[in-house]
Every structure is written in structure tokens, then in C-alpha cells.
Design a protein around this motif. Structure first.
Motif, mmCIF file in Angstrom:
data_model
loop_
_atom_site.group_PDB
_atom_site.id
_atom_site.type_symbol
_atom_site.label_atom_id
_atom_site.label_comp_id
_atom_site.label_asym_id
_atom_site.label_seq_id
_atom_site.Cartn_x
_atom_site.Cartn_y
_atom_site.Cartn_z
ATOM 1 N N ARG A 274 0.805 -0.884 -0.148
ATOM 2 C CA ARG A 274 0.143 0.065 0.131
ATOM 3 C C ARG A 274 0.820 1.418 0.047
ATOM 4 N N ARG A 275 1.878 1.309 0.757
ATOM 5 C CA ARG A 275 2.960 2.255 0.602
ATOM 6 C C ARG A 275 3.309 2.490 -0.899
ATOM 7 N N LYS A 276 3.575 1.584 -1.537
ATOM 8 C CA LYS A 276 4.169 1.893 -2.912
ATOM 9 C C LYS A 276 3.350 2.360 -3.836
ATOM 10 N N SER A 277 1.948 1.956 -3.430
ATOM 11 C CA SER A 277 1.037 2.670 -4.460
ATOM 12 C C SER A 277 0.621 4.130 -4.209
ATOM 13 N N ASP A 278 1.266 4.755 -3.015
ATOM 14 C CA ASP A 278 0.685 6.184 -2.731
ATOM 15 C C ASP A 278 1.867 6.780 -2.229
ATOM 16 N N ASP A 279 2.760 7.688 -2.874
ATOM 17 C CA ASP A 279 3.880 8.115 -2.331
ATOM 18 C C ASP A 279 3.734 9.357 -1.308
ATOM 19 N N GLN A 280 2.360 9.493 -1.105
ATOM 20 C CA GLN A 280 2.237 10.472 -0.064
ATOM 21 C C GLN A 280 2.029 9.707 1.220
ATOM 22 N N ILE A 281 2.053 8.405 1.396
ATOM 23 C CA ILE A 281 2.053 7.854 2.554
ATOM 24 C C ILE A 281 3.393 7.583 3.251
ATOM 25 N N PRO A 282 3.965 7.931 4.437
ATOM 26 C CA PRO A 282 4.938 7.982 5.203
ATOM 27 C C PRO A 282 5.220 6.585 5.309
ATOM 28 N N GLU A 283 6.800 6.461 5.077
ATOM 29 C CA GLU A 283 7.338 5.051 5.154
ATOM 30 C C GLU A 283 7.115 4.425 6.443
ATOM 31 N N THR A 284 6.995 5.076 7.464
ATOM 32 C CA THR A 284 6.741 4.358 8.931
ATOM 33 C C THR A 284 5.323 4.173 9.307
ATOM 34 N N ALA A 285 4.379 4.820 8.458
ATOM 35 C CA ALA A 285 3.096 4.408 8.810
ATOM 36 C C ALA A 285 2.518 3.050 8.758
ATOM 37 N N ASN A 286 1.791 2.541 9.776
ATOM 38 C CA ASN A 286 1.125 1.303 9.766
ATOM 39 C C ASN A 286 -0.367 1.452 9.811
ATOM 40 N N TRP A 287 -0.869 2.703 10.079
ATOM 41 C CA TRP A 287 -2.366 2.800 10.061
ATOM 42 C C TRP A 287 -2.985 4.031 9.514
ATOM 43 N N HIS A 288 -3.995 3.911 8.688
ATOM 44 C CA HIS A 288 -4.685 5.130 8.048
ATOM 45 C C HIS A 288 -6.058 5.150 8.416
ATOM 46 N N SER A 289 -6.374 6.464 8.527
ATOM 47 C CA SER A 289 -7.726 6.851 9.036
ATOM 48 C C SER A 289 -8.266 8.037 8.115
ATOM 49 N N SER A 290 -9.328 7.871 7.460
ATOM 50 C CA SER A 290 -9.644 9.056 6.641
ATOM 51 C C SER A 290 -11.155 9.265 6.532
ATOM 52 N N TYR A 291 -11.643 10.469 6.338
ATOM 53 C CA TYR A 291 -13.207 10.532 6.218
ATOM 54 C C TYR A 291 -13.426 11.494 4.980
ATOM 55 N N ILE A 292 -14.513 11.305 4.419
ATOM 56 C CA ILE A 292 -14.939 12.021 3.066
ATOM 57 C C ILE A 292 -16.111 13.018 3.391
ATOM 58 N N ASP A 293 -16.201 14.319 3.088
ATOM 59 C CA ASP A 293 -17.429 14.911 3.638
ATOM 60 C C ASP A 293 -18.850 14.724 2.986
ATOM 61 N N GLU A 294 -19.719 15.326 3.476
ATOM 62 C CA GLU A 294 -21.149 15.005 2.813
ATOM 63 C C GLU A 294 -21.380 15.741 1.685
ATOM 64 N N PHE A 295 -22.358 15.064 0.848
ATOM 65 C CA PHE A 295 -22.559 15.710 -0.486
ATOM 66 C C PHE A 295 -22.841 17.103 -0.378
ATOM 67 N N SER A 296 -23.248 17.512 0.849
ATOM 68 C CA SER A 296 -23.805 18.787 0.831
ATOM 69 C C SER A 296 -22.595 20.039 0.610
ATOM 70 N N ALA A 297 -21.242 19.391 1.001
ATOM 71 C CA ALA A 297 -20.031 20.160 0.539
ATOM 72 C C ALA A 297 -19.847 20.537 -0.894
ATOM 73 N N GLY A 298 -20.490 19.995 -1.761
ATOM 74 C CA GLY A 298 -20.710 20.454 -3.241
ATOM 75 C C GLY A 298 -19.281 19.942 -3.794
ATOM 76 N N ASP A 299 -18.688 21.087 -4.633
ATOM 77 C CA ASP A 299 -17.463 21.034 -5.209
ATOM 78 C C ASP A 299 -16.510 21.063 -4.355
ATOM 79 N N ASN A 300 -16.598 21.378 -2.858
ATOM 80 C CA ASN A 300 -15.480 21.435 -1.956
ATOM 81 C C ASN A 300 -15.457 19.953 -1.284
ATOM 82 N N ARG A 301 -16.149 19.075 -1.784
ATOM 83 C CA ARG A 301 -16.195 17.861 -0.792
ATOM 84 C C ARG A 301 -14.989 17.300 -0.986
ATOM 85 N N ALA A 302 -14.250 16.626 0.027
ATOM 86 C CA ALA A 302 -12.850 16.260 0.096
ATOM 87 C C ALA A 302 -12.851 14.976 0.898
ATOM 88 N N ARG A 303 -11.645 14.347 0.763
ATOM 89 C CA ARG A 303 -11.161 13.234 1.561
ATOM 90 C C ARG A 303 -10.088 13.560 2.333
#
Length: 713
Positions: A133-162
Motif C-alpha cells: 500500500r505504501r508503494k501505491s501512494d508516495d504520500q504515505i509515510p514510510e513508517t505508517a502502519n495505520w490510516h484513517s480518513s473521512y469524506i465530507d457529505e454531499f452537501s459540501a458540493g465541489d468542496n467535498r474532499a477526502r
């Protein structure tokens, strides 16, 4: 063991009686045995093949249940999380929701990622991070073992982000965070749609995880709140766990087990080479087109192996046994297991052995073989009995056994002498530590004066108010009561690998890490003290009901380097320990009375046990016979086993004593007085309150160290 002696070329050799009789038996009966084996060859082969069928059927059932169980376990996890999300969807919009997902992820190793997705577009996920998974994304730190993320609601419109965050240790410091715009709509996923429409657990079709290159299967469970579907909880399960299980539970060395679906797609295999290792595209090619010819031929004949094993010879001349079994209906997937095993793994050695032995023929020496077998068996049992007995004596295992009933006078006399030896050694073991006697017997060396330096934990205990108790008892009653008390305390010591060195009146001196070395002897000594106090507490309930005297023990513990060994004169000596550690343990036991505690330990012992136990820092003291001061501690109990109120009280006490040690006598006096009013039975608080009050009015003239010098033992 009795041996037969012979001289060959001037050298004496020894042959055990068992080997001698076994040699005679082999020479005189080998031919009849070979004849019987050759005669029973066909029946043995049939029995082996029948056993193969039973093994295959049992293994297949276990494989189906285990494989389905792995997926069902994930289903149970997402169902539990879905219930939590239904009660409080808002909870999962906070970082606390990520904590719930992480704990759920940890509950099953086969889960690669777990997530909560709501109809309003909000999506939170927690996943593992590995090398792929680290190889697939160069933004993942080399020492990372866990990933957490959330995506905004649809109400965010064009500003909806992960919004992504990475950790080396969950709950620790964040390694990296960043956000990226997204139009991802989880509602379009097949297992989301199925969970929503069916209102139950949805199991998707296997697919290739584009990030890791591993086969995964996605599961989803609907979140129903007030009868309305508001989203689902999903999880990606790595199918390599099932392949690993198949590989680790092969029926035989050359067997192969595969799992495939109704369309003939390969899901998992005990032979990892059969699986497609590409990172893109379909999960795998069909079973009918894989490179292994034997597997393809077995797959074509699978319909013949659905009720029992089917044996056939493949195009390469190998005899194969195949068996097919479906997954249970509750799994709701048309998955099947096919096992392919070479019959040679089960009957090949039997065939080769019987062919070799069938070539050996000879005359049957029935009469002579019967006589030798009868005599050898009777003599063997008698000699083996004595061999086992003397071997047990050599290991100081002196349990009672039945006497040998032999018509041979010499063997009978030897057996009686052996019983007298065991009786004498059992008596000797009651005067000397059993481990020491066992060590001397096993080593075969004579005990000598002298000692060795060794790091040990020393345990001292005695009975509180023993003089007052003994005044009310006759000498005979004292002996009986003390015997019960010592037995109870000895049990707690023996359970934790402690050795009673000696009984001193009503006191006990016990050693940990001698004469037998004990790993983590510091922890063992603390556990022995805690167990001893627990046993005494239980014993006091019974004693009070019976009107017998109640025993309370005081225990002192210290760890350090001591001299341990045989001390005395050349003709009479004792096994014991000498050193400052022994003296300090004895003084700490005495200080239990002064501070009103049950178990006291030194700072060295507290540090050596890490975080296994809860301690209370009582005082910095200088005990009688020692010039150096030491921090002394009360052992409260094992970590996680002490009442939270006691721990809170402990913390308040240690805050007060910190003020005292810093010379803040006004604050210390106030804190100790508050604690004393809340717990007037705590002698330590009362003592420290009086000291602080006195020093508040008469501050020390010399440089303050906080050391209290005890003048009494």
C-alpha cells in the motif's frame, strides 16, 4: 540399568538388557512377522485408502467451516459496528468513531479495511498500511502502519474532499495529514446496494485490491435507524488468509486444495503458484485454464466426487483421490472446495515396505520365538520397573509406587532396598530445600562448602501479633496451627517457584532464583506475596467461623546480588543466603508493622517488575543496620486488579509525599490531614501527617533529604 558385559579386543562394552532381548526377538521372529505383513498387504492397502477417504472428508469439512467462519467473523464485526452506528451516527463523524473502527479492525486479522458510509455521502474508513500500500501512494509515510480518513457529505458540493491521516502507532502522534477533492460515491458499490436492498449482510464478489495487489472480498451490513436505511458498514477482507489456511492444513505433503465459485473462478488455493499475482485485471483465470494438468483433470471429474472420494489415474500416471464439497447454504455464495491428493502419500510407503519385506522368506520358528518372547517380556517388565524407579529417584521424584512382584530373589531384594532409599530421601527432603536435594542427586556431585554470587529476590514473612496469639494456646495447639499456616504459605511460594530456605519461629525465609534459576523471579516473588495474602484472607473466614486464631502476615521483599550456597563446617553445613539484600528484606518485613502494611518492597524490586504491579511510595527511610537510605513501597496488587478508589487514594498520598520530600511542609501537612480524616486506619498517612506538622513548626536546620532514620528493628 542392568547390563551384560563382554570383552572384545581387551575393551569392555555394555549392552542394555532391553537391547539384548530385543535383538534376540528380532532375529528369531522377523521371518514370521514378514510373512504376516506380506499376507496382509492387500488388506492394509484397503484400510489405508479407507482412512484417506475419512481424512479427506474430515479435512474438507474443517476447511469449509474454517473458511466460511473467517468471512462470517468479519460479518459479525461489521454487524456489531452497524448496530453502534445505528444508535449514534454522529458518533462516527468524530475521531471517536475512528477508534471504534480501529478496534473492530484489530478484532479480525483478515480485515484489510473497515468503513462507515452514510446516505448523505459521509464516509469514514480505517485501514492497515503495508509495504504494497505504501508503494501505491508516495504520500504515505514510510513508517505508517495505520490510516484513517473521512469524506465530507454531499452537501459540501465541489468542496467535498477526502481527509487522510497516517499513524505509526494508533492513537499516537500523526505522521501526515492531507486532503484531496473527491467525487467518490460509495452508494454505487455492489455490496452497498445489496445491503440496502436486502436489509441484511451483503457479501460481494472477490476482486483485486488495486492498492495492495491482494485478493479481497467486500462485506456490508445495513445501518437501520428508526426503521430507515441511513447507510452501511463495510469491510474488505484479504482472501490470502484463506489460502494460508489451506496451505497450513494440507491433507498430505503433495495434496492441493482449491476454492472456486459457480463460474469456475479460482478464489483460494493451498498452492499459491496457482493464483494470479498481477496487480490489475480479473481476480484470477478459471480453474479449467490453469497450468496444473492434474488440477484441471480433477476439476473436470469433480461431479464424481460430491458424495465420497473418487480415485482415478491422471494422464501422468499418478493415482489421485479427489473430493468436492460445497459451502453451507447460510453462506449465500456458490463456493465449493476441491481436494486433490496423491494416494501414494498414504499407501506408497506401505507398498514399498511390503514389497521389500515380502522378498524375505524363511522358516517359522514358532516354539522358540514363543519361549523367548515370554521370558523376555517377564524379565523386561521387572527390569523396566526398577529402571523407571531408579530414574525417578535420580530426578528426586519420590512418589509412592507398587512393589515389584518377582520370583527372582535378587530383583525382589533390590526393590525393597529401593523403597527404603525413597523413604530416607523423602525424610531428608523435609529438612533441606527440595530443589537443592534434586539438584545434588541429578548432578551426582557431593555437596561442598562455598557459595556463588547471584541476583535473587528475597522474601521474609512473619505473623502479626504472634506472641499474643501463642499466649492463648497450648504448645500442641501452637504446633498444629503453625503447621496449617506454614502449609498455606508454602503453597503460595511453591506455586510461584519460590524455595523455602528455613522457618524461623513464626517467620519464613524464602528464595527466588535459587537453587534453581527462575526467569522473572522478581515478578514471581511479588505474585507469591499477593497469593499468600489472598489465601490467608480466605483462611481467616474459615478460621473465624471455627473459632480458631486468625493469622495476618507481614511480608518484606527485596532483590539484589547475594552470596548463596553452603555455609557451615566441613562436616555440617546449611544452604542459605548472605548479603545486604537479605537484611533489607528482613527490615522491610518489620516496617510493615510501623506503616500498617501487609507487603513492602524496595525500590530496586519495584523497578525490576516494570508495570506488572501497582505500588505505593511510602517513605524514604534508613533502616537499622544500613547506612544508605532507600525508597520503600507498598505492594498493592497486580496491574488491573486493584480497586480504582485505592489507586486514586494512592495517587493523592504520593502527591502529598512529593510535597513533603520537596520541603513544602504546609501543603504536605494539609494533604496528609485530609487523607487521614478520610481514612483514619491508614497508619502511614497518620505518621506522615504528624511528621509534616512537626516540621512545619520546626523546619530542619540541615539540608533536607526527606530520609527518616528508623532506630528499631
Amino acid at each position: 540399568m542392568e547390563a551384560v558385559h563382554a570383552k572384545i579386543l581387551g575393551k569392555r562394552i555394555r549392552v542394555s538388557l532391553g537391547i539384548l532381548m530385543l535383538g534376540m526377538f528380532l532375529v528369531l521372529t522377523i521371518l514370521p512377522m514378514l510373512g504376516v505383513l506380506v499376507y496382509g498387504y492387500s488388506r492394509n492397502e484397503a484400510s489405508a485408502l479407507a482412512n484417506l477417504d475419512r481424512q479427506v472428508t474430515r479435512n474438507m469439512s474443517q476447511t469449509v467451516m474454517a473458511s466460511a467462519g473467517m468471512i462470517e467473523t468479519v460479518g459479525h464485526v461489521v454487524a456489531v459496528v452497524a448496530d453502534s452506528a445505528a444508535m449514534s451516527p454522529v458518533y462516527f463523524k468524530s475521531n471517536l468513531g475512528g477508534q471504534v473502527l480501529w478496534r473492530s479492525l484489530k478484532a479480525a486479522n483478515q480485515i484489510d479495511a473497515i468503513y462507515v458510509s452514510l446516505e448523505n455521502g459521509f464516509h469514514r474508513v480505517v485501514s492497515r498500511i503495508d509495504a504494497d500500500r505504501r508503494k501505491s501512494d508516495d504520500q504515505i509515510p514510510e513508517t505508517a502502519n495505520w490510516h484513517s480518513s473521512y469524506i465530507d457529505e454531499f452537501s459540501a458540493g465541489d468542496n467535498r474532499a477526502r481527509h487522510r491521516e497516517f499513524f505509526e502507532t494508533w492513537g499516537g502522534e500523526s505522521l501526515a495529514t492531507y486532503s484531496v477533492l473527491t467525487d467518490l460515491d460509495i452508494r454505487k458499490l455492489p455490496h452497498y446496494i445489496e445491503a440496502r436492498d436486502a436489509g441484511r449482510l451483503a457479501i460481494g464478489e472477490p476482486s483485486m485490491n488495486p492498492d495492495t495487489g491482494f485478493r479481497v472480498i467486500s462485506l456490508g451490513f445495513p445501518i437501520i435507524r428508526s426503521g430507515k436505511f441511513i447507510g452501511f458498514v463495510g469491510a474488505n477482507m484479504t482472501l490470502s488468509n484463506i489460502s494460508d489456511y489451506l496451505d497450513n492444513n494440507r491433507i498430505s505433503e503433495n495434496s492441493t486444495t482449491i476454492i472456486y465459485d459457480g463460474l469456475g473462478n479460482l478464489i483460494a488455493s493451498s498452492d499459491l503458484r496457482l493464483l494470479n499475482t498481477g496487480r490489475k485485471g480479473a481476480i484470477t483465470s478459471g480453474v479449467a485454464s490453469i497450468d496444473d494438468l492434474s488440477i484441471r483433470e480433477s476439476y473436470e471429474l469433480r461431479h464424481l466426487a460430491r458424495t465420497s472420494s473418487y480415485v482415478f489415474e491422471d494422464s501422468e500416471g499418478r493415482q489421485l483421490s479427489i473430493r468436492e464439497m460445497p459451502f453451507p447454504d447460510r453462506f449465500r455464495k456458490d463456493w465449493r472446495v476441491l481436494s486433490v491428493a496423491s494416494t501414494g502419500d498414504f499407501v506408497g510407503e506401505l507398498i514399498r515396505t511390503n514389497q521389500e519385506m515380502a522378498a524375505i522368506t524363511g522358516l517359522l520358528i514358532v516354539f522358540l520365538s514363543a519361549i523367548i518372547l515370554l521370558l523376555a517380556n517377564r524379565l523386561r517388565r521387572a527390569v523396566n520397573h526398577l529402571v523407571v524407579e531408579f530414574s525417578n529417584i535420580g530426578e528426586f521424584n519420590l512418589t509412592d509406587t507398587h512393589m515389584l512382584d518377582s520370583i527372582v530373589r535378587e530383583l525382589d531384594t533390590l526393590d525393597h532396598s529401593k523403597e527404603k532409599m525413597k523413604l530416607s530421601l523423602r525424610s531428608f527432603g523435609r529438612y533441606v530445600p527440595t530443589d537443592l536435594v534434586r539438584k545434588l542427586i541429578i548432578s551426582g556431585e557431593e555437596a561442598k562448602l562455598g557459595g556463588v554470587r547471584r541476583r535473587m529476590t528475597i522474601y521474609f514473612s512473619d505473623i502479626a501479633n504472634f506472641t499474643a496469639i501463642s499466649e492463648k494456646l497450648t504448645p500442641e495447639e501452637i504446633f498444629d496451627e503453625m503447621g496449617d499456616y506454614f502449609t498455606l504459605m508454602r503453597d503460595s511460594l511453591s506455586k510461584n517457584h519460590g524455595t523455602v530456605d528455613k522457618y524461623i519461629g513464626d517467620g519464613i525465609l524464602a528464595l527466588f532464583n535459587a537453587p534453581i534459576e527462575t526467569p522473572d523471579h522478581e515478578v514471581a516473588a511479588c505474585l507469591a506475596a499477593i497469593d499468600g495474602q489472598k489465601l490467608l484472607a480466605e483462611d481467616r473466614i474459615q478460621r473465624e467461623a471455627a473459632g480458631r486464631p486468625l493469622f495476618h502476615a507481614r511480608i518484606g521483599l527485596d532483590v539484589g546480588e547475594v552470596l548463596v550456597g553452603n555455609i557451615g563446617t566441613a562436616d555440617r553445613f546449611s544452604y542459605t543466603v548472605i548479603g545486604d539484600t537479605v537484611n533489607l528484606a528482613s527490615r522491610l518485613e518489620s516496617l510493615c508493622k510501623f506503616y500498617g502494611t501487609s507487603i513492602m518492597g524496595s525500590e530496586a524490586l519495584r523497578d525490576a517488575t516494570g508495570d506488572r504491579f501497582e505500588w505505593r511510595f511510602l517513605d524514604r527511610a534508613s533502616v537499622v543496620g544500613r547506612t544508605a537510605s532507600t525508597r520503600i513501597f507498598e505492594l498493592m496488587g497486580e496491574k488491573g486488579q486493584v480497586d480504582p478508589e485505592r489507586l486514586a487514594y494512592r495517587d493523592a498520598y504520593e502527591e502529598a509525599i512529593t510535597c513533603y520530600m520537596n520541603g513544602e511542609f504546609d501543603e504536605a501537612s494539609r494533604r496528609f490531614m485530609d487523607l487521614s480524616q478520610g481514612n483514619p486506619t491508614d497508619l502511614a498517612v497518620g505518621i506522615m501527617a504528624r511528621r509534616a506538622r512537626k516540621l512545619r513548626h520546626s523546619p530542619p536546620e540541615e539540608e533536607w533529604t526527606g530520609v527518616y532514620v528508623h532506630t528499631k528493628k
